[in-house]
Scaffold this motif. Structure first.
Motif, PDB file in Angstrom:
ATOM      1  N   PHE A   1       0.825  -1.202   0.000  1.00  0.00           N
ATOM      2  CA  PHE A   1       0.000   0.000   0.000  1.00  0.00           C
ATOM      3  C   PHE A   1       0.865   1.260   0.000  1.00  0.00           C
ATOM      4  O   PHE A   1       0.530   2.256  -0.656  1.00  0.00           O
ATOM      5  N   CYS A   2       1.967   1.235   0.741  1.00  0.00           N
ATOM      6  CA  CYS A   2       2.844   2.409   0.805  1.00  0.00           C
ATOM      7  C   CYS A   2       3.432   2.743  -0.558  1.00  0.00           C
ATOM      8  O   CYS A   2       3.690   3.916  -0.866  1.00  0.00           O
ATOM      9  N   ASP A   3       3.619   1.733  -1.400  1.00  0.00           N
ATOM     10  CA  ASP A   3       4.171   1.982  -2.730  1.00  0.00           C
ATOM     11  C   ASP A   3       3.123   2.585  -3.671  1.00  0.00           C
ATOM     12  O   ASP A   3       3.468   3.336  -4.597  1.00  0.00           O
TER      13      ASP A   3
ATOM     14  N   VAL B   1     -17.864   3.553   5.400  1.00  0.00           N
ATOM     15  CA  VAL B   1     -17.141   4.373   4.426  1.00  0.00           C
ATOM     16  C   VAL B   1     -15.647   4.346   4.694  1.00  0.00           C
ATOM     17  O   VAL B   1     -14.838   4.490   3.765  1.00  0.00           O
ATOM     18  N   HIS B   2     -15.255   4.139   5.954  1.00  0.00           N
ATOM     19  CA  HIS B   2     -13.853   3.931   6.293  1.00  0.00           C
ATOM     20  C   HIS B   2     -13.729   2.570   6.961  1.00  0.00           C
ATOM     21  O   HIS B   2     -13.753   2.446   8.176  1.00  0.00           O
ATOM     22  N   ASP B   3     -13.625   1.544   6.145  1.00  0.00           N
ATOM     23  CA  ASP B   3     -13.325   0.209   6.653  1.00  0.00           C
ATOM     24  C   ASP B   3     -11.874   0.176   7.141  1.00  0.00           C
ATOM     25  O   ASP B   3     -11.098   1.107   6.910  1.00  0.00           O
ATOM     26  N   PHE B   4     -11.510  -0.919   7.773  1.00  0.00           N
ATOM     27  CA  PHE B   4     -10.145  -1.089   8.264  1.00  0.00           C
ATOM     28  C   PHE B   4      -9.150  -1.089   7.105  1.00  0.00           C
ATOM     29  O   PHE B   4      -9.375  -1.721   6.081  1.00  0.00           O
ATOM     30  N   GLY B   5      -8.046  -0.373   7.277  1.00  0.00           N
ATOM     31  CA  GLY B   5      -6.982  -0.360   6.285  1.00  0.00           C
ATOM     32  C   GLY B   5      -6.961   0.922   5.476  1.00  0.00           C
ATOM     33  O   GLY B   5      -7.993   1.558   5.264  1.00  0.00           O
ATOM     34  N   ASP B   6      -5.767   1.315   5.041  1.00  0.00           N
ATOM     35  CA  ASP B   6      -5.650   2.526   4.245  1.00  0.00           C
ATOM     36  C   ASP B   6      -4.504   2.417   3.248  1.00  0.00           C
ATOM     37  O   ASP B   6      -3.735   1.467   3.253  1.00  0.00           O
ATOM     38  N   VAL B   7      -4.447   3.409   2.370  1.00  0.00           N
ATOM     39  CA  VAL B   7      -3.366   3.524   1.394  1.00  0.00           C
ATOM     40  C   VAL B   7      -2.510   4.696   1.852  1.00  0.00           C
ATOM     41  O   VAL B   7      -2.811   5.850   1.576  1.00  0.00           O
ATOM     42  N   SER B   8      -1.471   4.385   2.606  1.00  0.00           N
ATOM     43  CA  SER B   8      -0.662   5.445   3.208  1.00  0.00           C
ATOM     44  C   SER B   8       0.806   5.047   3.231  1.00  0.00           C
ATOM     45  O   SER B   8       1.158   3.878   3.037  1.00  0.00           O
ATOM     46  N   ALA B   9       1.643   6.032   3.512  1.00  0.00           N
ATOM     47  CA  ALA B   9       3.085   5.797   3.546  1.00  0.00           C
ATOM     48  C   ALA B   9       3.488   4.845   4.663  1.00  0.00           C
ATOM     49  O   ALA B   9       4.551   4.216   4.599  1.00  0.00           O
ATOM     50  N   SER B  10       2.645   4.705   5.689  1.00  0.00           N
ATOM     51  CA  SER B  10       2.995   3.869   6.838  1.00  0.00           C
ATOM     52  C   SER B  10       2.465   2.442   6.732  1.00  0.00           C
ATOM     53  O   SER B  10       2.770   1.602   7.576  1.00  0.00           O
ATOM     54  N   ASN B  11       1.654   2.164   5.717  1.00  0.00           N
ATOM     55  CA  ASN B  11       1.050   0.831   5.580  1.00  0.00           C
ATOM     56  C   ASN B  11       1.893  -0.036   4.641  1.00  0.00           C
ATOM     57  O   ASN B  11       1.848   0.131   3.421  1.00  0.00           O
ATOM     58  N   THR B  12       2.645  -0.968   5.237  1.00  0.00           N
ATOM     59  CA  THR B  12       3.504  -1.849   4.440  1.00  0.00           C
ATOM     60  C   THR B  12       2.828  -3.174   4.078  1.00  0.00           C
ATOM     61  O   THR B  12       3.471  -4.050   3.499  1.00  0.00           O
ATOM     62  N   ASP B  13       1.536  -3.327   4.412  1.00  0.00           N
ATOM     63  CA  ASP B  13       0.809  -4.533   4.020  1.00  0.00           C
ATOM     64  C   ASP B  13       0.753  -4.641   2.499  1.00  0.00           C
ATOM     65  O   ASP B  13       0.770  -3.631   1.785  1.00  0.00           O
ATOM     66  N   LYS B  14       0.639  -5.879   2.017  1.00  0.00           N
ATOM     67  CA  LYS B  14       0.511  -6.097   0.582  1.00  0.00           C
ATOM     68  C   LYS B  14      -0.954  -6.182   0.174  1.00  0.00           C
ATOM     69  O   LYS B  14      -1.791  -6.739   0.884  1.00  0.00           O
ATOM     70  N   VAL B  15      -1.240  -5.629  -0.966  1.00  0.00           N
ATOM     71  CA  VAL B  15      -2.594  -5.608  -1.509  1.00  0.00           C
ATOM     72  C   VAL B  15      -3.041  -7.032  -1.841  1.00  0.00           C
ATOM     73  O   VAL B  15      -2.266  -7.849  -2.335  1.00  0.00           O
ATOM     74  N   GLN B  16      -4.335  -7.305  -1.557  1.00  0.00           N
ATOM     75  CA  GLN B  16      -4.906  -8.623  -1.844  1.00  0.00           C
ATOM     76  C   GLN B  16      -6.085  -8.497  -2.804  1.00  0.00           C
ATOM     77  O   GLN B  16      -6.794  -7.485  -2.813  1.00  0.00           O
ATOM     78  N   ILE B  17      -6.294  -9.544  -3.585  1.00  0.00           N
ATOM     79  CA  ILE B  17      -7.426  -9.573  -4.512  1.00  0.00           C
ATOM     80  C   ILE B  17      -8.726  -9.428  -3.717  1.00  0.00           C
ATOM     81  O   ILE B  17      -8.921 -10.066  -2.685  1.00  0.00           O
ATOM     82  N   GLY B  18      -9.621  -8.578  -4.208  1.00  0.00           N
ATOM     83  CA  GLY B  18     -10.921  -8.380  -3.576  1.00  0.00           C
ATOM     84  C   GLY B  18     -10.991  -7.170  -2.669  1.00  0.00           C
ATOM     85  O   GLY B  18     -12.085  -6.784  -2.249  1.00  0.00           O
ATOM     86  N   GLN B  19      -9.859  -6.556  -2.375  1.00  0.00           N
ATOM     87  CA  GLN B  19      -9.891  -5.354  -1.543  1.00  0.00           C
ATOM     88  C   GLN B  19     -10.435  -4.180  -2.352  1.00  0.00           C
ATOM     89  O   GLN B  19     -10.212  -4.083  -3.561  1.00  0.00           O
ATOM     90  N   ILE B  20     -11.151  -3.299  -1.657  1.00  0.00           N
ATOM     91  CA  ILE B  20     -11.702  -2.102  -2.296  1.00  0.00           C
ATOM     92  C   ILE B  20     -11.242  -0.897  -1.492  1.00  0.00           C
ATOM     93  O   ILE B  20     -11.419  -0.847  -0.272  1.00  0.00           O
ATOM     94  N   PHE B  21     -10.673   0.071  -2.187  1.00  0.00           N
ATOM     95  CA  PHE B  21     -10.201   1.269  -1.499  1.00  0.00           C
ATOM     96  C   PHE B  21     -10.189   2.449  -2.468  1.00  0.00           C
ATOM     97  O   PHE B  21     -10.346   2.291  -3.687  1.00  0.00           O
TER      98      PHE B  21
END
Length: 358
Positions: free
Chosen positions: A265-267, A297-317
């Motif tokens: 997400f950070c990338d 409208v704000h589910d868990f998780g974000d697209v930010s510089a601090s989020n190093t999680d990897k994107v998964q199929i089916g996520q909506i953001f």
């Protein structure tokens, strides 16, 4: 209970050594049962366990006649609901608690030794909810299609020069006419200098020639949320404002193009942010690139510089870069995306070409 969703939650519970959990958030209960129950200050608790003895604890004031696939344990206002709940839990095993259970219920259960220890079980459900199933994807497409239509209607109202608050009221009428369940969040409609405030609260301001107009709106439809932003200009646009707009548009494009399963997400955030910084406006992009969305409208998780999680199929953001220059111009362009096998599906189709409203 919606078995496929429940089974995903139980699998993570097992992997996390959480044999039992109390779910109290109405949105999470809806996700697992398909039923909205808004109990106010009264206790509402869905107890789920690896042993399968799931139960819904609910006040008699909220009659739920449907078979939700889970045994209902009723109580009334003269009874102690936590004492009733404590009779059914496994007292010598850890207990997961979701994030929104009021402290007075939790402390009472702890006093009754309702588990060998208590752990934060919030992320268990949150992470399951992050990846939408096919039903959820279709509901998000429907809600987003309504948003496209509403944005078009709002832009066409700008020449009438209604104050921002009047525009907000008219948007409520638009949602009602479309059959939506209302706003998914308080709408942001900002004229001129107000457009340079990312979370502007609508007021009595009216539009002036040369203003940028930020329209950030969303509806709730079939219990799922939409969210999008478009920025247009009234009558004229300066060369400077046009430059800002085109930079934000390109940043939005670069963010969307970066979305793919396995990317961090950070990338994705960096793909948009670095471009804006390269163009000299980095200090005016003051928020994260996006947020997860679904039932809330704000589910868990974000697209930010601090989020190093990897994107998964089916996520909506959302992908929503912006440039906000105080007293000058504000521009934000926002789309929702669904992560697919090969990239992403953009849910919003309203044009991002620069529009000058006459």
């Amino acid at each position: 209970m919606i078995e496929e969703r429940l089974n995903k939650v139980l699998k993570i519970m097992e992997n996390s050594s959480v044999p039992q959990m109390i779910v109290s958030d109405p949105a999470a209960i809806y996700y697992l049962t398909g039923k909205w129950i808004l109990s106010g200050e009264r206790m509402l608790a869905l107890y789920i366990s690896l042993k399968g003895d799931n139960k819904l604890f609910i006040n008699e004031l909220f009659p739920v006649k449907e078979d939700l696939g889970v045994k209902k344990i009723w109580f009334n206002d003269t009874q102690s609901p936590v004492e009733i709940l404590a009779k059914y839990v496994i007292k010598d095993k850890p207990m997961g608690i979701d994030k929104n259970w009021p402290a007075h219920f939790l402390i009472k259960l702890m006093e009754l030794n309702g588990g060998s220890k208590f752990v934060n079980g919030s992320e268990i459900l949150d992470r399951v909810r992050m990846c939408k199933d096919e039903v959820e994807k279709d509901l998000m497409r429907i809600a987003s299609a309504l948003n496209d239509k509403a944005v078009d209607k709002m832009i066409k109202l700008i020449p009438k020069k209604y104050p921002e608050k009047k525009m907000g009221k008219l948007l409520g009428d638009i949602w009602e006419d479309m059959g939506a369940q209302g706003h998914s969040f308080d709408p942001i409609i900002g004229y001129g200098a107000n457009a340079a405030d990312p979370h502007h609260e609508i007021d009595e301001s009216t539009v002036k020639e040369g203003d940028s107009v930020v329209i950030d709106i969303g509806c709730k439809m079939n219990s799922y949320c939409s969210d999008m932003t478009r920025t247009v200009f009234y009558k004229t646009v300066s060369d400077h404002s046009r430059e800002v707009y085109n930079i934000v548009k390109e940043a939005n494009k670069r963010g969307i193009e970066k979305v793919k399963a396995g990317v961090r997400f950070c990338d994705i955030d960096a793909a948009a942010r670095d471009y804006i910084t390269e163009k000299g406006y980095g200090k005016y992009f003051t928020h994260r690139l996006g947020h997860s969305i679904g039932i809330e409208v704000h589910d868990f998780g974000d697209v930010s510089a601090s989020n190093t999680d990897k994107v998964q199929i089916g996520q909506i953001f959302s992908i929503e870069p912006g440039i906000y220059i105080p007293g000058d111009v504000g521009v934000r362009i926002e789309d929702l995306v669904i992560v697919t096998q090969d990239g992403c599906e953009v849910l919003n189709h309203y044009t991002k070409d620069l529009i000058i409203v006459k």
